[in-house]
Motif scaffolding. Structure first.
Motif, PDB file in Angstrom:
ATOM      1  N   GLU A   1       8.186  -8.177   4.058  1.00 59.12           N
ATOM      2  CA  GLU A   1       8.979  -8.251   2.825  1.00 59.12           C
ATOM      3  C   GLU A   1       8.859  -6.950   2.036  1.00 59.12           C
ATOM      4  O   GLU A   1       9.841  -6.481   1.464  1.00 59.12           O
ATOM      5  CB  GLU A   1       8.535  -9.444   1.987  1.00 59.12           C
ATOM      6  N   LYS A   2       7.650  -6.372   2.006  1.00 60.10           N
ATOM      7  CA  LYS A   2       7.467  -5.087   1.318  1.00 60.10           C
ATOM      8  C   LYS A   2       8.306  -4.005   2.009  1.00 60.10           C
ATOM      9  O   LYS A   2       8.908  -3.168   1.338  1.00 60.10           O
ATOM     10  CB  LYS A   2       5.990  -4.687   1.330  1.00 60.10           C
ATOM     11  N   TYR A   3       8.348  -4.044   3.313  1.00 54.77           N
ATOM     12  CA  TYR A   3       9.141  -3.070   4.065  1.00 54.77           C
ATOM     13  C   TYR A   3      10.613  -3.165   3.670  1.00 54.77           C
ATOM     14  O   TYR A   3      11.259  -2.156   3.388  1.00 54.77           O
ATOM     15  CB  TYR A   3       8.968  -3.299   5.567  1.00 54.77           C
TER      16      TYR A   3
ATOM     17  N   ASP B   1      -1.491  -5.577   8.067  1.00 50.84           N
ATOM     18  CA  ASP B   1      -1.920  -5.922   6.714  1.00 50.84           C
ATOM     19  C   ASP B   1      -3.430  -6.101   6.653  1.00 50.84           C
ATOM     20  O   ASP B   1      -4.101  -5.585   5.759  1.00 50.84           O
ATOM     21  CB  ASP B   1      -1.200  -7.194   6.262  1.00 50.84           C
TER      22      ASP B   1
ATOM     23  N   ARG C   1       3.910 -10.801   4.561  1.00 54.28           N
ATOM     24  CA  ARG C   1       3.987 -10.147   3.248  1.00 54.28           C
ATOM     25  C   ARG C   1       4.396  -8.684   3.389  1.00 54.28           C
ATOM     26  O   ARG C   1       5.194  -8.158   2.607  1.00 54.28           O
ATOM     27  CB  ARG C   1       2.617 -10.257   2.568  1.00 54.28           C
ATOM     28  N   LEU C   2       3.890  -8.023   4.396  1.00 52.82           N
ATOM     29  CA  LEU C   2       4.193  -6.605   4.591  1.00 52.82           C
ATOM     30  C   LEU C   2       5.630  -6.392   5.073  1.00 52.82           C
ATOM     31  O   LEU C   2       6.232  -5.363   4.777  1.00 52.82           O
ATOM     32  CB  LEU C   2       3.211  -6.011   5.601  1.00 52.82           C
TER      33      LEU C   2
ATOM     34  N   LYS D   1      11.996  -4.591   0.932  1.00 50.81           N
ATOM     35  CA  LYS D   1      12.313  -4.450  -0.493  1.00 50.81           C
ATOM     36  C   LYS D   1      11.955  -3.085  -1.071  1.00 50.81           C
ATOM     37  O   LYS D   1      12.609  -2.623  -2.003  1.00 50.81           O
ATOM     38  CB  LYS D   1      11.603  -5.541  -1.290  1.00 50.81           C
ATOM     39  N   GLU D   2      10.910  -2.441  -0.561  1.00 50.65           N
ATOM     40  CA  GLU D   2      10.448  -1.187  -1.161  1.00 50.65           C
ATOM     41  C   GLU D   2      10.601   0.025  -0.236  1.00 50.65           C
ATOM     42  O   GLU D   2      11.098   1.069  -0.659  1.00 50.65           O
ATOM     43  CB  GLU D   2       8.971  -1.322  -1.560  1.00 50.65           C
TER      44      GLU D   2
END
Length: 181
Positions: A7-9, A101, A4-5, A11-12
């Motif tokens: 993907e956050k890296y 995470d 999950r982290l 995308k954001e």
């Protein structure tokens, strides 16, 4: 399935850092390289201490720890060359993001009187180290089965060139730093 982290890296964090610092190449953007978790055990402690530390570390990280042995004999510490003195695990890729995470979301908030991490623990090259006094902050550890309290060192190695870049990167990743320290 990616963490999950991670993907956050993608995308954001990457767009935010790219916009702020005007990076021309995607390889200039800071990223996590590895996380090293180390548990040191006193050489003069009881016999099962190292096995207990290794078992706890494998529960926390999901990987089998490597046993660290002393390189030199030091008489004042009652230490002999080749004697086991601790265990360590190096996490990369998906395991690294999963551990980070769990560290940020579950373990750090369980520290008593937690007011944020110090920003003074950077090494000058963008790597961050923190010490944890008790392994029971991780939810994987069962409190009934703990024989002794054991601390650990966690080092987050990033590809950032400076401490300021690494601080900004880790803040965007969700690391809870203290505001006025």
């Amino acid at each position: 399935m990616k963490a999950r982290l991670f993907e956050k890296y993608n995308k954001e964090v990457v767009p935010a850092l790219k916009e702020k610092h005007n990076y021309t190449n995607v390889h200039q953007i800071p990223k996590m390289v590895k996380i090293v978790v180390n548990m040191g055990v006193s050489a003069s402690s009881e016999k099962g201490a190292l096995e207990d530390a290794a078992k706890d570390l494998s529960l926390i990280t999901g990987r089998k720890p490597a046993i660290s042995k002393s390189r030199h004999s030091i008489a004042q510490f009652k230490l002999r060359e080749g004697q086991p003195i601790g265990c360590r695990v190096t996490l990369r890729r998906d395991a690294m993001y999963e551990f980070f995470d769990r560290l940020v979301a579950a373990a750090l908030p369980r520290i008593r009187d937690f007011r944020g991490l110090s920003i003074r623990s950077f090494d000058g090259r963008g790597n961050y180290s923190l010490g944890v006094n008790d392994q029971t902050i991780f939810p994987e550890i069962e409190l009934d089965k703990i024989k002794r309290q054991q601390g650990m060192d966690i080092t987050i190695v990033t590809s950032a060139r400076t401490n300021d870049e690494a601080l900004e990167f880790l803040k965007l990743m969700g690391m809870p730093f203290a505001e006025n320290r």
